[in-house]
Design a protein around this motif. Structure first.
Motif, mmCIF file in Angstrom:
data_model
loop_
_atom_site.group_PDB
_atom_site.id
_atom_site.type_symbol
_atom_site.label_atom_id
_atom_site.label_comp_id
_atom_site.label_asym_id
_atom_site.label_seq_id
_atom_site.Cartn_x
_atom_site.Cartn_y
_atom_site.Cartn_z
ATOM 1 N N TRP A 319 0.817 -1.209 0.000
ATOM 2 C CA TRP A 319 0.000 0.000 0.000
ATOM 3 C C TRP A 319 0.852 1.262 0.000
ATOM 4 C CZ3 TRP A 319 -5.044 -0.512 -0.832
ATOM 5 C CH2 TRP A 319 -5.659 -1.716 -0.510
ATOM 6 N N GLY A 320 2.157 1.141 0.079
ATOM 7 C CA GLY A 320 3.044 2.291 0.251
ATOM 8 C C GLY A 320 2.963 3.313 -0.855
ATOM 9 N N ILE A 321 2.935 2.878 -2.111
ATOM 10 C CA ILE A 321 2.926 3.818 -3.233
ATOM 11 C C ILE A 321 1.661 4.676 -3.208
ATOM 12 C CG2 ILE A 321 2.884 4.015 -5.755
ATOM 13 C CD1 ILE A 321 4.516 1.442 -5.884
ATOM 14 N N ARG A 323 -0.381 5.323 -0.644
ATOM 15 C CA ARG A 323 -0.382 6.204 0.523
ATOM 16 C C ARG A 323 0.595 7.367 0.337
ATOM 17 N NH1 ARG A 323 -2.349 4.203 5.632
ATOM 18 N NH2 ARG A 323 -3.370 2.181 5.416
ATOM 19 N N THR A 324 1.744 7.107 -0.267
ATOM 20 C CA THR A 324 2.727 8.173 -0.510
ATOM 21 C C THR A 324 2.162 9.235 -1.439
ATOM 22 O OG1 THR A 324 4.548 6.609 -0.226
ATOM 23 C CG2 THR A 324 5.045 8.683 -1.356
ATOM 24 N N ILE A 325 1.488 8.800 -2.497
ATOM 25 C CA ILE A 325 0.881 9.752 -3.438
ATOM 26 C C ILE A 325 -0.178 10.604 -2.740
ATOM 27 C CG2 ILE A 325 -0.569 9.943 -5.506
ATOM 28 C CD1 ILE A 325 0.852 7.432 -6.574
ATOM 29 N N LEU A 326 -1.036 9.953 -1.943
ATOM 30 C CA LEU A 326 -2.080 10.691 -1.222
ATOM 31 C C LEU A 326 -1.488 11.674 -0.231
ATOM 32 C CD1 LEU A 326 -4.643 7.798 -0.559
ATOM 33 C CD2 LEU A 326 -4.901 9.697 -2.160
ATOM 34 N N TRP A 327 -0.415 11.258 0.454
ATOM 35 C CA TRP A 327 0.221 12.133 1.444
ATOM 36 C C TRP A 327 0.775 13.386 0.760
ATOM 37 C CZ3 TRP A 327 4.445 14.688 3.343
ATOM 38 C CH2 TRP A 327 4.462 14.949 4.704
#
Length: 453
Positions: A319-321, A323-327
Protein backbone atom coordinates in the motif's frame (compact mmCIF):
# COMPACT_ATOMS: atom_id res chain seq x y z
CA UNK A 1 -0.05 19.45 55.31
CA UNK A 2 -2.02 21.84 53.15
CA UNK A 3 -5.09 19.63 53.10
CA UNK A 4 -5.43 19.51 56.92
CA UNK A 5 -8.05 22.25 56.87
CA UNK A 6 -9.87 21.07 53.75
CA UNK A 7 -13.44 19.91 54.11
CA UNK A 8 -14.24 16.89 51.93
CA UNK A 9 -17.90 16.64 53.00
CA UNK A 10 -19.03 17.86 49.56
CA UNK A 11 -16.23 16.40 47.45
CA UNK A 12 -18.70 14.22 45.52
CA UNK A 13 -21.12 17.05 44.74
CA UNK A 14 -21.04 18.39 41.17
CA UNK A 15 -21.31 22.16 40.98
CA UNK A 16 -21.81 24.09 37.73
CA UNK A 17 -18.08 24.75 37.25
CA UNK A 18 -17.28 21.05 37.56
CA UNK A 19 -20.06 20.08 35.14
CA UNK A 20 -18.81 22.56 32.54
CA UNK A 21 -15.23 21.35 32.95
CA UNK A 22 -16.37 17.71 32.77
CA UNK A 23 -18.24 18.32 29.53
CA UNK A 24 -15.31 20.16 27.95
CA UNK A 25 -12.75 17.53 28.97
CA UNK A 26 -14.99 14.66 27.86
CA UNK A 27 -15.34 16.20 24.40
CA UNK A 28 -11.58 16.78 24.13
CA UNK A 29 -10.69 13.34 25.52
CA UNK A 30 -13.15 11.19 23.55
CA UNK A 31 -13.10 12.92 20.18
CA UNK A 32 -9.90 14.98 19.85
CA UNK A 33 -7.13 13.50 21.99
CA UNK A 34 -7.95 9.90 21.04
CA UNK A 35 -8.71 8.74 17.52
CA UNK A 36 -10.82 5.95 19.01
CA UNK A 37 -12.07 5.70 22.59
CA UNK A 38 -13.75 2.31 23.04
CA UNK A 39 -15.69 1.34 26.15
CA UNK A 40 -16.62 -2.34 26.52
CA UNK A 41 -18.85 -3.90 29.17
CA UNK A 42 -21.06 -0.88 29.88
CA UNK A 43 -23.83 -3.28 30.92
CA UNK A 44 -21.67 -4.27 33.93
CA UNK A 45 -21.86 -0.80 35.48
CA UNK A 46 -24.04 -0.94 38.64
CA UNK A 47 -27.21 1.15 38.37
CA UNK A 48 -28.52 3.52 41.04
CA UNK A 49 -25.99 2.55 43.71
CA UNK A 50 -22.54 3.49 44.92
CA UNK A 51 -19.49 1.31 44.44
CA UNK A 52 -15.69 1.20 44.40
CA UNK A 53 -13.98 1.14 40.98
CA UNK A 54 -10.42 -0.17 40.57
CA UNK A 55 -8.14 -0.37 37.53
CA UNK A 56 -4.64 -0.97 36.26
CA UNK A 57 -2.36 2.07 36.25
CA UNK A 58 -0.04 2.72 33.30
CA UNK A 59 -0.55 6.24 32.02
CA UNK A 60 -0.86 8.79 34.80
CA UNK A 61 -3.80 11.18 34.56
CA UNK A 62 -5.11 9.49 31.41
CA UNK A 63 -5.96 6.30 33.33
CA UNK A 64 -8.28 8.26 35.63
CA UNK A 65 -9.83 10.11 32.68
CA UNK A 66 -10.44 6.79 30.92
CA UNK A 67 -12.41 5.53 33.93
CA UNK A 68 -14.19 8.85 34.40
CA UNK A 69 -15.44 9.07 30.83
CA UNK A 70 -15.83 5.30 30.42
CA UNK A 71 -18.32 5.19 33.30
CA UNK A 72 -19.76 8.53 32.12
CA UNK A 73 -20.34 9.75 35.65
CA UNK A 74 -18.55 11.57 38.42
CA UNK A 75 -15.91 9.59 40.35
CA UNK A 76 -14.10 10.60 43.53
CA UNK A 77 -10.53 9.34 43.17
CA UNK A 78 -8.15 8.68 46.03
CA UNK A 79 -4.54 9.71 45.38
CA UNK A 80 -1.40 9.78 47.48
CA UNK A 81 -1.44 12.60 50.03
CA UNK A 82 1.98 14.10 49.25
CA UNK A 83 0.61 15.77 46.08
CA UNK A 84 -1.71 17.79 48.35
CA UNK A 85 1.15 19.62 50.09
CA UNK A 86 0.57 23.04 48.49
CA UNK A 87 -2.67 24.74 49.48
CA UNK A 88 -3.61 25.84 45.95
CA UNK A 89 -2.98 22.37 44.54
CA UNK A 90 -4.92 20.77 47.39
CA UNK A 91 -7.98 22.94 46.69
CA UNK A 92 -7.71 22.25 42.97
CA UNK A 93 -7.57 18.50 43.58
CA UNK A 94 -10.60 18.69 45.86
CA UNK A 95 -12.46 20.60 43.13
CA UNK A 96 -11.54 17.77 40.73
CA UNK A 97 -13.08 15.25 43.18
CA UNK A 98 -9.80 13.83 44.52
CA UNK A 99 -9.12 12.93 48.16
CA UNK A 100 -5.76 12.13 49.81
CA UNK A 101 -4.62 8.74 51.08
CA UNK A 102 -1.80 8.87 53.61
CA UNK A 103 1.09 6.43 53.18
CA UNK A 104 3.94 6.13 55.63
CA UNK A 105 6.61 6.41 52.93
CA UNK A 106 5.09 9.67 51.64
CA UNK A 107 3.86 11.56 54.68
CA UNK A 108 5.28 9.76 57.72
CA UNK A 109 3.74 7.43 60.27
CA UNK A 110 2.30 10.32 62.29
CA UNK A 111 -0.21 11.15 59.53
CA UNK A 112 -1.67 7.66 59.08
CA UNK A 113 -4.52 8.37 61.51
CA UNK A 114 -5.86 10.96 59.08
CA UNK A 115 -6.92 8.11 56.82
CA UNK A 116 -9.83 7.47 59.19
CA UNK A 117 -11.48 10.67 57.97
CA UNK A 118 -10.90 9.71 54.33
CA UNK A 119 -12.30 6.20 54.88
CA UNK A 120 -15.36 7.69 56.56
CA UNK A 121 -15.89 9.97 53.57
CA UNK A 122 -15.46 6.98 51.23
CA UNK A 123 -18.20 5.09 53.05
CA UNK A 124 -20.45 8.15 53.00
CA UNK A 125 -19.88 8.76 49.26
CA UNK A 126 -20.71 5.15 48.36
CA UNK A 127 -23.74 5.11 50.67
CA UNK A 128 -24.96 8.25 48.91
CA UNK A 129 -24.91 6.36 45.61
CA UNK A 130 -21.66 7.78 44.23
CA UNK A 131 -18.39 6.19 43.14
CA UNK A 132 -14.90 6.06 44.67
CA UNK A 133 -11.96 5.22 42.39
CA UNK A 134 -8.61 3.61 43.27
CA UNK A 135 -5.51 2.28 41.53
CA UNK A 136 -4.45 -0.64 43.77
CA UNK A 137 -0.90 -0.83 42.34
CA UNK A 138 -0.24 2.46 44.18
CA UNK A 139 1.97 3.55 41.29
CA UNK A 140 1.92 3.25 37.52
CA UNK A 141 3.76 0.74 35.35
CA UNK A 142 5.73 1.78 32.27
CA UNK A 143 4.35 -0.88 29.90
CA UNK A 144 1.58 -3.43 29.41
CA UNK A 145 2.16 -5.07 32.76
CA UNK A 146 0.13 -5.42 35.96
CA UNK A 147 2.02 -4.79 39.19
CA UNK A 148 1.20 -6.21 42.59
CA UNK A 149 -1.84 -4.82 44.41
CA UNK A 150 -0.76 -3.02 47.56
CA UNK A 151 -2.43 -3.64 50.90
CA UNK A 152 -3.45 0.03 51.10
CA UNK A 153 -6.24 -0.60 48.59
CA UNK A 154 -7.64 -3.50 50.63
CA UNK A 155 -7.29 -1.47 53.83
CA UNK A 156 -9.44 1.29 52.32
CA UNK A 157 -12.05 -1.22 51.15
CA UNK A 158 -12.33 -3.00 54.51
CA UNK A 159 -12.23 0.14 56.64
CA UNK A 160 -14.91 1.66 54.43
CA UNK A 161 -17.31 -1.19 55.23
CA UNK A 162 -16.11 -1.23 58.84
CA UNK A 163 -17.35 2.34 59.20
CA UNK A 164 -20.84 0.94 58.51
CA UNK A 165 -20.42 -1.85 61.08
CA UNK A 166 -20.05 -4.26 58.12
CA UNK A 167 -23.63 -3.62 56.98
CA UNK A 168 -22.49 -2.28 53.63
CA UNK A 169 -22.21 -4.86 50.85
CA UNK A 170 -19.56 -2.92 49.00
CA UNK A 171 -19.36 -3.69 45.29
CA UNK A 172 -16.02 -3.44 43.52
CA UNK A 173 -16.05 -2.75 39.78
CA UNK A 174 -12.85 -3.90 37.99
CA UNK A 175 -11.66 -1.94 34.95
CA UNK A 176 -8.77 -2.59 32.56
CA UNK A 177 -7.27 -0.14 30.07
CA UNK A 178 -5.31 -0.82 26.88
CA UNK A 179 -3.40 1.84 24.89
CA UNK A 180 -1.78 1.40 21.51
CA UNK A 181 0.51 4.33 22.35
CA UNK A 182 1.13 6.05 25.66
CA UNK A 183 2.60 9.41 24.70
CA UNK A 184 0.89 10.85 21.61
CA UNK A 185 -2.48 12.20 20.54
CA UNK A 186 -4.77 10.58 17.97
CA UNK A 187 -4.08 7.05 19.11
CA UNK A 188 -6.51 4.53 20.54
CA UNK A 189 -7.71 3.49 24.00
CA UNK A 190 -9.89 0.60 25.15
CA UNK A 191 -11.61 0.61 28.54
CA UNK A 192 -12.81 -2.87 29.53
CA UNK A 193 -15.39 -2.88 32.34
CA UNK A 194 -15.72 -6.20 34.15
CA UNK A 195 -18.47 -7.65 36.32
CA UNK A 196 -18.77 -6.08 39.80
CA UNK A 197 -18.10 -8.33 42.76
CA UNK A 198 -18.52 -8.27 46.53
CA UNK A 199 -16.21 -9.55 49.26
CA UNK A 200 -18.69 -10.18 52.09
CA UNK A 201 -17.23 -13.70 52.45
CA UNK A 202 -14.10 -12.06 53.88
CA UNK A 203 -15.83 -9.89 56.50
CA UNK A 204 -15.62 -12.48 59.31
CA UNK A 205 -12.02 -13.32 58.46
CA UNK A 206 -11.15 -9.62 58.56
CA UNK A 207 -12.44 -9.36 62.13
CA UNK A 208 -10.12 -12.20 63.19
CA UNK A 209 -7.16 -11.80 60.83
CA UNK A 210 -7.19 -8.43 59.01
CA UNK A 211 -3.84 -9.01 57.27
CA UNK A 212 -4.98 -12.32 55.73
CA UNK A 213 -8.31 -10.85 54.63
CA UNK A 214 -6.59 -7.89 52.97
CA UNK A 215 -4.23 -10.24 51.16
CA UNK A 216 -7.08 -12.37 49.82
CA UNK A 217 -9.06 -9.32 48.68
CA UNK A 218 -6.02 -7.89 46.88
CA UNK A 219 -5.43 -11.28 45.21
CA UNK A 220 -9.06 -11.63 44.15
CA UNK A 221 -9.19 -8.07 42.83
CA UNK A 222 -5.94 -8.39 40.89
CA UNK A 223 -7.22 -11.53 39.15
CA UNK A 224 -10.35 -9.66 38.06
CA UNK A 225 -8.41 -6.69 36.66
CA UNK A 226 -5.82 -8.91 34.94
CA UNK A 227 -8.56 -10.52 32.82
CA UNK A 228 -9.44 -7.07 31.44
CA UNK A 229 -5.99 -6.04 30.18
CA UNK A 230 -2.85 -7.14 28.37
CA UNK A 231 -0.36 -8.34 30.97
CA UNK A 232 3.14 -9.19 29.74
CA UNK A 233 4.73 -10.80 32.80
CA UNK A 234 8.15 -11.61 31.32
CA UNK A 235 9.59 -8.10 31.63
CA UNK A 236 13.10 -9.33 30.79
CA UNK A 237 11.88 -10.18 27.28
CA UNK A 238 9.20 -7.48 27.08
CA UNK A 239 10.42 -5.88 23.84
CA UNK A 240 10.78 -9.30 22.19
CA UNK A 241 7.23 -10.29 23.16
CA UNK A 242 5.95 -6.91 21.98
CA UNK A 243 7.48 -7.57 18.55
CA UNK A 244 5.93 -11.05 18.43
CA UNK A 245 2.56 -9.45 19.18
CA UNK A 246 3.11 -7.01 16.32
CA UNK A 247 3.90 -9.84 13.88
CA UNK A 248 0.93 -11.87 15.11
CA UNK A 249 -1.51 -8.98 14.54
CA UNK A 250 -0.73 -9.06 10.82
CA UNK A 251 -1.03 -12.87 10.71
CA UNK A 252 -4.54 -12.89 12.20
CA UNK A 253 -5.76 -9.73 10.44
CA UNK A 254 -8.37 -10.64 7.77
CA UNK A 255 -7.78 -9.97 4.08
CA UNK A 256 -8.61 -6.48 2.89
CA UNK A 257 -8.48 -4.98 6.40
CA UNK A 258 -5.17 -3.12 6.12
CA UNK A 259 -6.77 0.25 5.50
CA UNK A 260 -9.19 -0.14 8.40
CA UNK A 261 -7.69 -1.68 11.52
CA UNK A 262 -9.82 -3.30 14.21
CA UNK A 263 -8.26 -2.28 17.50
CA UNK A 264 -10.40 -4.66 19.57
CA UNK A 265 -9.32 -7.67 17.50
CA UNK A 266 -5.69 -6.55 17.72
CA UNK A 267 -5.99 -6.34 21.50
CA UNK A 268 -7.56 -9.80 21.67
CA UNK A 269 -4.84 -11.18 19.37
CA UNK A 270 -2.18 -9.69 21.67
CA UNK A 271 -3.76 -11.34 24.71
CA UNK A 272 -3.93 -14.66 22.91
CA UNK A 273 -0.28 -14.69 21.79
CA UNK A 274 0.91 -13.59 25.27
CA UNK A 275 -1.06 -16.47 26.82
CA UNK A 276 0.42 -18.91 24.27
CA UNK A 277 3.93 -17.65 25.00
CA UNK A 278 3.39 -18.01 28.75
CA UNK A 279 2.30 -21.62 28.28
CA UNK A 280 5.23 -22.20 25.89
CA UNK A 281 7.65 -20.96 28.56
CA UNK A 282 6.21 -23.35 31.15
CA UNK A 283 6.04 -26.39 28.84
CA UNK A 284 9.19 -25.91 26.72
CA UNK A 285 11.58 -23.50 28.47
CA UNK A 286 14.50 -24.23 26.13
CA UNK A 287 12.42 -23.67 22.98
CA UNK A 288 11.00 -20.52 24.59
CA UNK A 289 14.49 -19.15 25.30
CA UNK A 290 15.48 -19.85 21.68
CA UNK A 291 12.40 -18.01 20.43
CA UNK A 292 13.11 -15.06 22.71
CA UNK A 293 16.70 -14.98 21.46
CA UNK A 294 15.54 -14.61 17.87
CA UNK A 295 12.87 -12.08 18.80
CA UNK A 296 15.38 -9.99 20.77
CA UNK A 297 17.80 -10.08 17.85
CA UNK A 298 14.99 -8.96 15.54
CA UNK A 299 14.02 -6.15 17.92
CA UNK A 300 17.64 -5.01 18.11
CA UNK A 301 17.91 -4.91 14.30
CA UNK A 302 14.73 -2.82 14.02
CA UNK A 303 16.13 -0.31 16.51
CA UNK A 304 19.44 -0.21 14.64
CA UNK A 305 17.67 0.26 11.29
CA UNK A 306 15.22 2.75 12.85
CA UNK A 307 12.24 0.90 11.35
CA UNK A 308 8.87 -0.31 12.62
CA UNK A 309 7.93 -3.98 12.40
CA UNK A 310 4.89 -3.52 10.16
CA UNK A 311 6.96 -1.99 7.34
CA UNK A 312 8.74 -5.33 6.82
CA UNK A 313 5.46 -7.05 5.99
CA UNK A 314 4.98 -7.41 2.23
CA UNK A 315 1.21 -7.13 2.51
CA UNK A 316 1.38 -3.77 4.28
CA UNK A 317 4.25 -2.47 2.16
CA UNK A 318 2.22 -2.91 -1.06
CA UNK A 319 0.00 0.00 0.00
CA UNK A 320 3.04 2.29 0.25
CA UNK A 321 2.93 3.82 -3.23
CA UNK A 322 -0.76 4.77 -2.98
CA UNK A 323 -0.38 6.20 0.52
CA UNK A 324 2.73 8.17 -0.51
CA UNK A 325 0.88 9.75 -3.44
CA UNK A 326 -2.08 10.69 -1.22
CA UNK A 327 0.22 12.13 1.44
CA UNK A 328 1.98 14.35 -1.13
CA UNK A 329 -1.34 15.50 -2.67
CA UNK A 330 -2.66 16.58 0.73
CA UNK A 331 0.66 18.13 1.85
CA UNK A 332 -0.61 21.76 1.55
CA UNK A 333 -3.51 20.94 3.89
CA UNK A 334 -1.16 19.20 6.33
CA UNK A 335 1.13 22.25 6.27
CA UNK A 336 -1.69 24.70 7.05
CA UNK A 337 -3.00 22.55 9.91
CA UNK A 338 0.54 22.20 11.29
CA UNK A 339 1.10 25.98 11.15
CA UNK A 340 -2.12 26.58 13.09
CA UNK A 341 -1.17 24.16 15.90
CA UNK A 342 2.61 23.87 16.06
CA UNK A 343 3.10 26.57 18.73
CA UNK A 344 0.89 25.09 21.50
CA UNK A 345 1.85 21.56 20.43
CA UNK A 346 5.57 22.21 20.98
CA UNK A 347 5.11 24.40 24.06
CA UNK A 348 5.11 21.36 26.36
CA UNK A 349 8.42 20.01 25.01
CA UNK A 350 10.66 21.89 27.51
CA UNK A 351 8.77 20.11 30.31
CA UNK A 352 8.33 16.65 28.79
CA UNK A 353 11.90 16.49 27.45
CA UNK A 354 13.29 16.63 31.00
CA UNK A 355 10.78 14.22 32.53
CA UNK A 356 12.37 11.01 33.78
CA UNK A 357 9.01 9.25 34.01
CA UNK A 358 7.86 9.07 30.38
CA UNK A 359 4.50 7.60 31.42
CA UNK A 360 3.54 11.07 32.69
CA UNK A 361 4.22 12.74 29.33
CA UNK A 362 0.65 12.23 28.13
CA UNK A 363 -0.64 13.74 31.40
CA UNK A 364 1.29 16.92 30.62
CA UNK A 365 0.14 16.92 26.99
CA UNK A 366 -3.49 16.53 27.98
CA UNK A 367 -3.47 18.62 31.14
CA UNK A 368 -1.36 21.55 29.97
CA UNK A 369 -2.50 21.36 26.35
CA UNK A 370 -6.24 20.86 26.71
CA UNK A 371 -6.69 23.04 29.78
CA UNK A 372 -4.27 25.89 29.03
CA UNK A 373 -2.16 26.04 25.87
CA UNK A 374 -4.59 25.20 23.06
CA UNK A 375 -7.55 27.22 24.48
CA UNK A 376 -5.38 30.33 24.89
CA UNK A 377 -3.83 29.89 21.43
CA UNK A 378 -7.19 29.33 19.75
CA UNK A 379 -8.70 32.39 21.43
CA UNK A 380 -5.71 34.41 20.23
CA UNK A 381 -6.26 33.18 16.65
CA UNK A 382 -9.97 33.98 17.04
CA UNK A 383 -9.12 37.55 18.03
CA UNK A 384 -6.61 37.95 15.17
CA UNK A 385 -9.13 36.63 12.64
CA UNK A 386 -11.78 39.04 13.91
CA UNK A 387 -9.38 41.98 13.71
CA UNK A 388 -8.18 41.08 10.21
CA UNK A 389 -11.57 40.22 8.69
CA UNK A 390 -13.61 42.64 10.84
CA UNK A 391 -16.34 39.98 10.76
CA UNK A 392 -17.24 38.22 13.98
CA UNK A 393 -18.97 35.22 12.39
CA UNK A 394 -15.92 34.37 10.26
CA UNK A 395 -13.80 34.46 13.42
CA UNK A 396 -16.35 32.25 15.20
CA UNK A 397 -16.33 29.68 12.38
CA UNK A 398 -12.53 29.71 12.48
CA UNK A 399 -12.60 29.06 16.22
CA UNK A 400 -15.02 26.15 15.75
CA UNK A 401 -12.84 24.57 13.03
CA UNK A 402 -9.50 24.88 14.86
CA UNK A 403 -9.91 21.62 16.88
CA UNK A 404 -10.49 19.81 13.56
CA UNK A 405 -7.19 21.20 12.24
CA UNK A 406 -5.47 19.75 15.33
CA UNK A 407 -6.90 16.30 14.56
CA UNK A 408 -5.77 16.59 10.92
CA UNK A 409 -2.31 17.75 12.03
CA UNK A 410 -1.94 14.77 14.37
CA UNK A 411 -3.11 12.30 11.74
CA UNK A 412 -0.66 13.82 9.26
CA UNK A 413 2.15 13.45 11.81
CA UNK A 414 1.37 9.73 12.19
CA UNK A 415 1.10 9.26 8.44
CA UNK A 416 4.39 11.12 8.05
CA UNK A 417 6.12 8.64 10.38
CA UNK A 418 4.71 5.77 8.32
CA UNK A 419 5.86 7.44 5.09
CA UNK A 420 9.35 7.83 6.54
CA UNK A 421 9.44 4.10 7.37
CA UNK A 422 8.38 3.12 3.85
CA UNK A 423 10.94 5.41 2.20
CA UNK A 424 13.69 4.26 4.56
CA UNK A 425 12.93 0.62 3.87
CA UNK A 426 12.99 1.30 0.11
CA UNK A 427 16.37 3.04 0.39
CA UNK A 428 17.86 0.25 2.52
CA UNK A 429 16.48 -2.34 0.10
CA UNK A 430 18.08 -0.58 -2.88
CA UNK A 431 21.41 -0.58 -1.02
CA UNK A 432 21.00 -4.28 -0.19
CA UNK A 433 21.61 -3.54 3.48
CA UNK A 434 22.70 -6.78 5.24
CA UNK A 435 20.95 -5.85 8.52
CA UNK A 436 17.68 -5.32 6.67
CA UNK A 437 18.08 -8.65 4.89
CA UNK A 438 18.74 -10.38 8.21
CA UNK A 439 15.71 -8.65 9.79
CA UNK A 440 13.44 -9.75 6.94
CA UNK A 441 14.67 -13.33 7.25
CA UNK A 442 14.25 -13.32 11.04
CA UNK A 443 10.71 -12.01 10.67
CA UNK A 444 9.85 -14.92 8.37
CA UNK A 445 11.26 -17.38 10.92
CA UNK A 446 9.37 -15.74 13.78
CA UNK A 447 6.18 -15.78 11.75
CA UNK A 448 6.57 -19.55 11.29
CA UNK A 449 7.34 -20.00 14.99
CA UNK A 450 4.19 -18.08 15.95
CA UNK A 451 2.06 -20.16 13.60
CA UNK A 452 3.35 -23.34 15.29
CA UNK A 453 2.13 -22.02 18.66
Amino acid sequence: MANDMLDFSKVNKDNLRYKLLYGYLRLAHNYIYYRRFIVRGKNNIPKDEGYLVIGNHQNGLNDALGILFGLHRSVVFIARADIFRKKFIAKLLRFLHIMPAYRQRDTGKENLDKNDVIFAHSARIINEGDVVGLFPEAGHQDCHNLGSFKKGFARIAFQTVEKTDFKMKLKILPVGNHYDSYTHMQNRLIINIGEPFEFTELYDLYKENPERARYLLAKKSRERVEKLMLNIEDLENYDAIDKLCSINRLIVRPRGSFLKRNFIKEYEADKKIVAKLKAHKENSPEAYDELMGKANEYDGLLKKLNLRDWVLSRKVFRWGILRTILWILFLPIWAVCAALNIVPYCASYPITRKMKDKMLVSSVYFGAGVLVLFPIWYLLLFAITWIVTKTWWIALITLALLPLTLVIFQRARILGIKLYNRIRRAVLTSKKDPDLARAVELRKELKRDISKL
